[in-house]
Design an enzyme around this catalytic site. Structure first.
Site, PDB file in Angstrom:
ATOM      1  CD  GLN A 105      -2.952   1.252   2.190  1.00 35.15           C
ATOM      2  OE1 GLN A 105      -2.506   1.436   3.312  1.00 35.15           O
ATOM      3  NE2 GLN A 105      -4.251   1.225   1.939  1.00 35.15           N
ATOM      4  CE1 TYR A 177      -3.216   9.435   7.385  1.00 33.04           C
ATOM      5  CE2 TYR A 177      -4.411   7.554   6.499  1.00 33.04           C
ATOM      6  CZ  TYR A 177      -3.850   8.230   7.578  1.00 33.04           C
ATOM      7  OH  TYR A 177      -3.936   7.702   8.850  1.00 33.04           O
TER       8      TYR A 177
HETATM    9  C1  LIG Z   1      -4.342  -1.123  13.558  1.00 30.00           C
HETATM   10  C2  LIG Z   1      -4.975  -0.599  12.280  1.00 30.00           C
HETATM   11  C3  LIG Z   1      -4.182   0.027  11.336  1.00 30.00           C
HETATM   12  C4  LIG Z   1      -4.724   0.445  10.118  1.00 30.00           C
HETATM   13  N1  LIG Z   1      -3.900   0.969   9.156  1.00 30.00           N
HETATM   14  C5  LIG Z   1      -4.383   1.187   7.900  1.00 30.00           C
HETATM   15  C6  LIG Z   1      -3.506   1.501   6.826  1.00 30.00           C
HETATM   16  O1  LIG Z   1      -2.264   1.557   6.957  1.00 30.00           O
HETATM   17  N2  LIG Z   1      -4.068   1.711   5.608  1.00 30.00           N
HETATM   18  C7  LIG Z   1      -5.416   1.631   5.387  1.00 30.00           C
HETATM   19  O2  LIG Z   1      -5.878   1.832   4.260  1.00 30.00           O
HETATM   20  N3  LIG Z   1      -6.262   1.299   6.404  1.00 30.00           N
HETATM   21  C8  LIG Z   1      -5.777   1.052   7.620  1.00 30.00           C
HETATM   22  N4  LIG Z   1      -6.643   0.629   8.624  1.00 30.00           N
HETATM   23  C9  LIG Z   1      -8.074   0.395   8.314  1.00 30.00           C
HETATM   24  C10 LIG Z   1      -8.334  -1.080   7.969  1.00 30.00           C
HETATM   25  O3  LIG Z   1      -7.712  -1.425   6.744  1.00 30.00           O
HETATM   26  C11 LIG Z   1      -9.833  -1.407   7.841  1.00 30.00           C
HETATM   27  O4  LIG Z   1     -10.391  -0.665   6.788  1.00 30.00           O
HETATM   28  C12 LIG Z   1     -10.630  -1.099   9.118  1.00 30.00           C
HETATM   29  O5  LIG Z   1      -9.950  -1.531  10.266  1.00 30.00           O
HETATM   30  C13 LIG Z   1     -12.022  -1.757   9.069  1.00 30.00           C
HETATM   31  O6  LIG Z   1     -11.910  -3.135   8.885  1.00 30.00           O
HETATM   32  P1  LIG Z   1     -12.001  -4.176  10.135  1.00 30.00           P
HETATM   33  O7  LIG Z   1     -13.291  -3.888  10.839  1.00 30.00           O
HETATM   34  O8  LIG Z   1     -11.998  -5.551   9.480  1.00 30.00           O
HETATM   35  O9  LIG Z   1     -10.821  -3.960  10.998  1.00 30.00           O
HETATM   36  C14 LIG Z   1      -6.120   0.256   9.856  1.00 30.00           C
HETATM   37  C15 LIG Z   1      -6.906  -0.346  10.836  1.00 30.00           C
HETATM   38  C16 LIG Z   1      -6.362  -0.800  12.022  1.00 30.00           C
HETATM   39  C17 LIG Z   1      -7.248  -1.514  13.015  1.00 30.00           C
END
Ligand SMILES: Cc1cc2nc3c(=O)[nH]c(=O)nc-3n(C[C@H](O)[C@H](O)[C@H](O)COP(=O)(O)O)c2cc1C
Length: 375
Positions: A105, A177
Site C-alpha cells: 500500500q 491522507y
Molecule cells: C491497527 C490498524 C491500522 C490500520 N492501518 C491502515 C492503513 O495503513 N491503511 C489503510 O488503508 N487502512 C488502515 N486501517 C483500516 C483497515 O484497513 C480497515 O479498513 C478497518 O480496520 C475496518 O476493517 P475491520 O473492521 O476488518 O478492521 C487500519 C486499521 C487498524 C485496526
C-alpha cells in the site's frame, strides 16, 4: 471439511490481468508502528505478517510512504528510496512464502503527518487548511512542481515494489491522507489546475493512477495489480459527499484498475448525504461499478456468518482487518469446518501467541473502543 454454506468464500478468483487468488478473503492494510528507525521493516513486523499470511489469498501491507514528507506515523516503513528495496523485498518474500499474494500500500500522509516525523516539521497538503481537530498543525500549501514531484514519487515507489517482488500496489486514496485531501473540498481550496471544481479536485488522484500504471507498463515483466482505496464521504462541511464519491468511482472505473477497495469501519454503514438511498455505501458503490472492476468490501467482519452476509451483497472480495489480528487462523478455521472455534475478542494475555509487535499492541490496548477486548 468446510461447511458447504461457506464454500463461496473459497472459490478462486481471477483478476482481469490473470493473477489468481485461492479464496475471497484478504488481509486489510494495517499500520503496525513497528518498523525500524531507518525505515526498514523489523523482525517483529515481518513475523506478524508471516503469522497472518497462510489462510488469506492476498495481503495488503500497511501503508508505506512514497516521499520523505509523506511519513504519517512513527514506526512506518519506508518506500521512498532505492535503499529500501531490500527491506521491501524481505516483506514481499515473507508474505509470498506463506502462499498469499503480496500488495504494497503506497501513501503520502499530507496534513495528517505528525510534524515530528517529517523533515523540518514541514507538513504539506493541497491547501493550508488544518484537520478539524484541536492542536492540528496548519499544513503548507504544495507548489505546482512539488505536486508533480509527489506524483512521480508514487511511480518510483511502484517501481521499487515491482523490483522487490510484490504482486501489486494499492494506491491509498482513503482515510483522509494526501490523495483524499486533494479530492476533498475541505482540504483542497486551490483555484489552479489541482482544485476548484469537482473535476479539478480529481486531477491529482487520477494523475497518481496514471503515473503508477505507466510505471507498471514500463517495468513489470509479469502481471502486476494496481488497486485504489478510497473512503466514501467525509463528516466535515464542506467535505466529500456520497455524490462526490460516486463521481470518483466513475472516474476510477474508467482507469482500467485491477480493483477498487472501499474503506469503511462497518460494512453496513449508510450514506450521510448526497444520495437518496437506504442501502449501505458498499452496496451503492458495488451497484454503480457493476462488473466493470472488482470491489473489495471491508468493515467489522468478525464471524463466518458476518462474511457470508457481506458476500450476499454481490461483492467479489472481502478484506478483514481487526479480526485477523484477533484470530490469525480465521480463514483456516472456516475452511476446516471449525468456524465455531473462531475467537472474536482479544485476550490481554495473548500478545505473544498472536505475534503482535509491541507498538501495535500498546496502541490497541490503550485505544478504548477500537478493538473488541475481553474484560
Ligand atoms: C491497527 C490498524 C491500522 C490500520 N492501518 C491502515 C492503513 O495503513 N491503511 C489503510 O488503508 N487502512 C488502515 N486501517 C483500516 C483497515 O484497513 C480497515 O479498513 C478497518 O480496520 C475496518 O476493517 P475491520 O473492521 O476488518 O478492521 C487500519 C486499521 C487498524 C485496526
Amino acid at each position: 471439511m468446510t461447511n458447504p454454506k461457506y464454500d463461496g468464500l473459497f472459490k478462486p478468483f481471477t483478476f482481469s490481468n490473470g493473477i489468481q487468488l485461492d479464496n475471497r478473503i484478504i488481509l486489510a492494510p494495517m499500520t503496525n508502528y513497528s518498523s525500524n528507525e531507518d525505515g526498514t521493516v523489523s523482525d517483529s513486523e515481518v513475523n506478524y505478517y508471516i503469522r497472518r499470511s497462510k489462510g488469506v489469498s492476498m495481503v495488503i501491507t500497511a501503508c508505506t510512504y512514497v516521499s520523505a514528507n509523506g511519513k504519517g506515523f512513527s514506526g512506518e516503513f519506508a518506500g521512498h528510496t532505492d535503499e529500501m528495496i531490500p527491506s521491501l523485498k524481505r516483506l514481499a518474500t515473507a508474505i509470498k512464502e506463506q502462499g498469499a499474494k503480496a500488495v504494497l500500500q503506497i501513501f503520502h500522509g499530507g496534513r495528517m503527518c505528525p510534524p515530528d516525523v517529517v523533515p523540518n516539521g514541514d507538513v504539506v497538503s493541497a491547501s493550508a487548511v488544518p484537520v478539524e481537530q484541536e492542536g492540528s498543525p496548519t499544513p503548507r500549501e504544495l507548489t505546482d512542481s512539488e505536486i508533480e514531484s509527489i506524483i512521480h514519487d508514487f511511480g518510483e515507489t511502484t517501481r521499487r515494489a515491482i523490483e522487490a517482488g510484490f504482486d501489486g500496489v494499492e494506491i491509498h486514496g482513503a482515510n483522509g491522507y494526501l490523495i483524499q485531501q486533494f479530492f476533498s473540498p475541505h482540504s483542497n481550496r486551490r483555484e489552479d489546475r489541482w482544485g476548484g471544481s469537482l473535476e479539478k479536485r480529481l486531477t491529482f488522484p487520477l494523475a497518481v493512477v496514471d503515473e503508477v500504471k505507466k510505471v507498471v507498463d514500463t517495468h513489470a515483466k509479469e502481471p502486476f495489480l494496481v488497486g485504489y482505496r478510497f473512503s466514501p464521504e467525509e463528516p466535515e462541511t464542506p467535505g466529500i459527499t456520497m455524490k462526490d464519491t460516486l463521481a470518483l468511482v466513475d472516474a476510477l472505473t474508467n482507469k482500467n484498475l485491477d480493483y477498487l477497495h472501499v474503506s469503511v469501519l462497518d460494512f453496513w454503514s449508510k450514506p450521510r448525504r448526497g444520495v437518496e438511498d437506504t442501502r449501505s455505501r458498499i452496496e451503492i458503490i458495488q451497484e454503480r461499478v457493476g462488473d466493470r472492476v472488482p470491489v473489495i468490501g471491508v468493515g467489522s467482519i468478525y464471524t463466518a456468518e458476518d462474511a457470508l452476509k457481506a458476500f450476499e451483497t454481490g461483492i467479489p472480495l472481502l478484506a478483514i482487518g481487526r479480526e485477523l489480528i484477533i484470530d490469525p487462523d480465521w480463514v483456516q478455521k472456516i475452511k476446516e469446518g471449525r468456524e465455531n472455534e473462531i475467537i472474536t475478542k482479544l485476550n490481554r494475555d495473548d500478545q505473544e501467541k498472536l505475534v503482535i509487535p509491541d507498538p501495535l499492541w500498546q496502541a490497541i490496548i490503550h485505544t478504548p473502543g477500537w478493538f473488541p477486548i475481553e474484560d
